[in-house]
Design a protein around this motif. Structure first.
Motif, short mmCIF file in Angstrom:
data_model
loop_
_atom_site.label_atom_id
_atom_site.label_comp_id
_atom_site.label_asym_id
_atom_site.label_seq_id
_atom_site.Cartn_x
_atom_site.Cartn_y
_atom_site.Cartn_z
N LEU A 70 -44.65 74.51 -37.85
CA LEU A 70 -45.11 73.21 -37.21
C LEU A 70 -46.06 73.27 -36.36
CD1 LEU A 70 -41.15 72.40 -36.27
CD2 LEU A 70 -42.52 71.46 -38.04
N GLU A 71 -46.81 72.24 -35.95
CA GLU A 71 -47.63 71.92 -35.00
C GLU A 71 -46.86 72.34 -33.42
OE1 GLU A 71 -50.90 72.02 -35.35
OE2 GLU A 71 -50.90 71.96 -37.64
N LYS A 72 -47.84 72.56 -32.61
CA LYS A 72 -47.36 73.07 -31.24
C LYS A 72 -46.90 71.67 -30.54
CE LYS A 72 -48.64 74.82 -26.76
NZ LYS A 72 -47.74 73.99 -25.95
N GLU A 73 -47.52 70.44 -30.95
CA GLU A 73 -46.91 69.22 -30.20
C GLU A 73 -45.76 68.98 -30.80
OE1 GLU A 73 -48.21 64.74 -29.52
OE2 GLU A 73 -49.80 66.23 -30.41
N GLU A 74 -45.41 69.03 -32.08
CA GLU A 74 -44.18 68.68 -32.88
C GLU A 74 -43.07 69.46 -32.40
OE1 GLU A 74 -42.50 67.61 -37.12
OE2 GLU A 74 -44.64 68.45 -36.94
N ARG A 75 -43.39 70.99 -32.43
CA ARG A 75 -42.55 71.94 -32.10
C ARG A 75 -41.90 71.57 -30.49
NH1 ARG A 75 -40.49 76.66 -33.88
NH2 ARG A 75 -41.97 76.58 -35.63
N ASP A 76 -42.72 71.29 -29.69
CA ASP A 76 -42.45 71.08 -28.27
C ASP A 76 -41.44 69.97 -28.10
OD1 ASP A 76 -43.87 73.04 -27.50
OD2 ASP A 76 -45.68 72.03 -26.71
N LYS A 77 -41.70 68.95 -28.89
CA LYS A 77 -41.09 67.54 -29.18
C LYS A 77 -39.64 67.97 -29.47
CE LYS A 77 -44.44 64.10 -29.98
NZ LYS A 77 -44.79 63.32 -30.68
N LEU A 78 -39.57 68.63 -30.52
CA LEU A 78 -38.06 69.32 -31.03
C LEU A 78 -37.51 70.19 -30.08
CD1 LEU A 78 -39.23 70.16 -34.74
CD2 LEU A 78 -37.83 68.13 -33.86
N ILE A 79 -37.90 71.08 -29.41
CA ILE A 79 -37.67 71.98 -28.36
C ILE A 79 -37.04 70.89 -27.20
CG2 ILE A 79 -38.03 73.36 -26.51
CD1 ILE A 79 -39.80 74.96 -28.29
N ALA A 80 -37.66 69.94 -26.88
CA ALA A 80 -37.25 69.21 -25.83
C ALA A 80 -35.99 68.22 -26.22
CB ALA A 80 -38.51 68.11 -25.21
N ALA A 81 -36.21 67.84 -27.50
CA ALA A 81 -34.70 67.07 -28.11
C ALA A 81 -33.73 68.39 -28.13
CB ALA A 81 -35.34 66.61 -29.29
N GLY A 82 -33.89 69.37 -28.52
CA GLY A 82 -32.77 70.10 -28.48
C GLY A 82 -32.26 70.51 -27.36
N GLN A 83 -32.84 70.55 -26.42
CA GLN A 83 -32.39 70.72 -25.01
C GLN A 83 -31.53 69.36 -24.89
OE1 GLN A 83 -32.40 73.43 -23.21
NE2 GLN A 83 -31.07 72.62 -21.70
N GLN A 84 -32.13 68.40 -25.10
CA GLN A 84 -31.30 67.26 -24.49
C GLN A 84 -29.95 67.10 -25.29
OE1 GLN A 84 -33.89 64.03 -25.27
NE2 GLN A 84 -35.08 64.28 -23.00
N LEU A 85 -30.08 67.44 -26.66
CA LEU A 85 -28.96 67.53 -27.36
C LEU A 85 -27.84 68.58 -27.09
CD1 LEU A 85 -30.39 66.95 -30.81
CD2 LEU A 85 -29.01 65.30 -29.82
N LYS A 86 -28.45 69.66 -26.36
CA LYS A 86 -27.38 70.70 -25.99
C LYS A 86 -26.75 70.24 -24.92
CE LYS A 86 -27.52 75.37 -24.12
NZ LYS A 86 -28.44 76.78 -24.08
N GLU A 87 -27.42 69.50 -24.01
CA GLU A 87 -26.80 69.25 -22.77
C GLU A 87 -25.75 68.14 -22.85
OE1 GLU A 87 -29.79 68.02 -19.93
OE2 GLU A 87 -30.47 70.26 -19.78
N ALA A 88 -26.20 67.14 -23.88
CA ALA A 88 -25.21 66.02 -24.14
C ALA A 88 -23.82 66.48 -24.69
CB ALA A 88 -25.93 65.00 -24.89
#
Length: 328
Positions: free
Chosen positions: A122-140
């Motif tokens: 993945l491109e860095k920008e897309e990976r960063d978005k997925l990492i941020a989304a993953g963190q939000q999903l983990k907390e939720a």
């Protein structure tokens, strides 16, 4: 106690009722409201926002779907049995548990899907978005699972308060409505004199002492002494010998058991209006019947049919409040 899958249970516990007990002295979860599942309005919406003070120590296998399907019948049974259980609240909590469980499962699936998308190049920008989304999903998901656990805990508390269904053949009401199934022998008729009760017989023979027990313990207690003490021991020995001759294994049982054992036998030792004496700052309770420690011998075990029937007879002390009615 007889354990046999093909026969009704028979109880051969020789309970010792003489001893009556003395008076004994995180992170904030998501706020959710339980919605009533019935078409009838609930008296008050149930809220579960924090761990319960007296949470059950085990998860009972309760058919909440069956309770929901026959809610009115379950409520009627509770009323007839003078139970303080609230089946409607149990159903409300069950509906909320199902809804929250579905939400948690959806979040878990989304988290897993997000993680799978990160495995490729993945491109860095897309990976960063997925990492941020993953963190939000983990907390939720963590918050959702915490709320599921809280609601399930409250659901278990309410469910374990619901009594067994009364058999249709059982008459309703007090002793005046009881049905005589059999009369063994005939009541003895004394001719020529008025028979004395056990108190008038025992006190002159110094077999019992109520006055001393009233000073030491309180009213309705007594000391057995002399022939009275020997008579009780002889009766216990005779009874245990009789059941032993019938193939029952004799036991003497502990007077103290874990609260979890009582719960598995259908009691709520820490609940309101309990008849169980709990030991302060301890997971232990005084047992109110020898059946409880007997049941503990085989709890959480799978029995082979070849091992059955298991016949047990036990002698133990009974400690329970019996508030409001002797022997209730």
């Amino acid at each position: 106690m007889l354990l046999n899958p093909s026969l009704p249970q028979r109880h051969a516990c020789l309970q010792h009722h003489r001893l009556r007990p003395l008076t004994c002295s995180t992170r904030q979860p998501l706020h959710r409201r339980v919605h009533a599942s019935s078409t009838e309005p609930a008296t008050a919406p149930a809220e579960v926002t924090s761990p319960l003070q007296h949470a059950p120590s085990f998860k009972a296998a309760i058919d909440f779907k069956a309770i929901k399907a026959d809610l009115e019948g379950v409520e009627k049974n509770c009323k007839l049995r003078n139970s303080r259980a609230n089946p409607r609240r149990a159903v409300e909590l069950y509906d909320e548990y199902v809804r929250l469980k579905l939400e948690a499962d959806t979040l878990r699936a989304d988290r897993n899907s997000n993680s799978s998308r990160m495995k490729g190049k993945l491109e860095k920008e897309e990976r960063d978005k997925l990492i941020a989304a993953g963190q939000q999903l983990k907390e939720a998901l963590s918050a959702a699972e915490e709320q599921v656990a809280l609601v399930e805990q409250a659901m278990q508390v309410e469910g374990q308060r619901i009594p067994n269904s009364t058999h249709p053949s059982v008459p309703l009401g007090g002793e005046e409505n009881a049905t005589l199934l059999a009369c063994i022998g005939e009541q003895r008729v004394f001719e020529g004199f008025q028979p004395a009760d056990h108190v008038k017989l025992a006190e002159p023979l110094q077999m019992v002492d109520f006055d001393a027990a009233a000073e030491v313990t309180g009213q309705k207690f007594y000391y057995l002494r002399n022939a009275g003490a020997l008579l009780e021991l002889a009766l216990v020995s005779w009874a245990m010998a009789r059941v032993g001759a019938k193939g029952y294994t004799p036991f003497t049982t502990p007077d103290i058991v874990k609260a979890s054992v009582l719960e598995k036998c259908g009691f709520q030792p820490r609940g309101t209006n309990t008849q169980v004496y709990s030991i302060e700052d301890s997971p232990l309770c005084l047992t109110g019947t020898a059946e409880v420690p007997l049941a503990g011998l085989y709890m959480d075990k799978v029995l082979q049919e070849s091992e059955l029937p298991i016949r047990m007879a036990a002698f133990g002390h009974c400690f329970r409040t019996e508030a409001g009615a002797a022997g209730a």
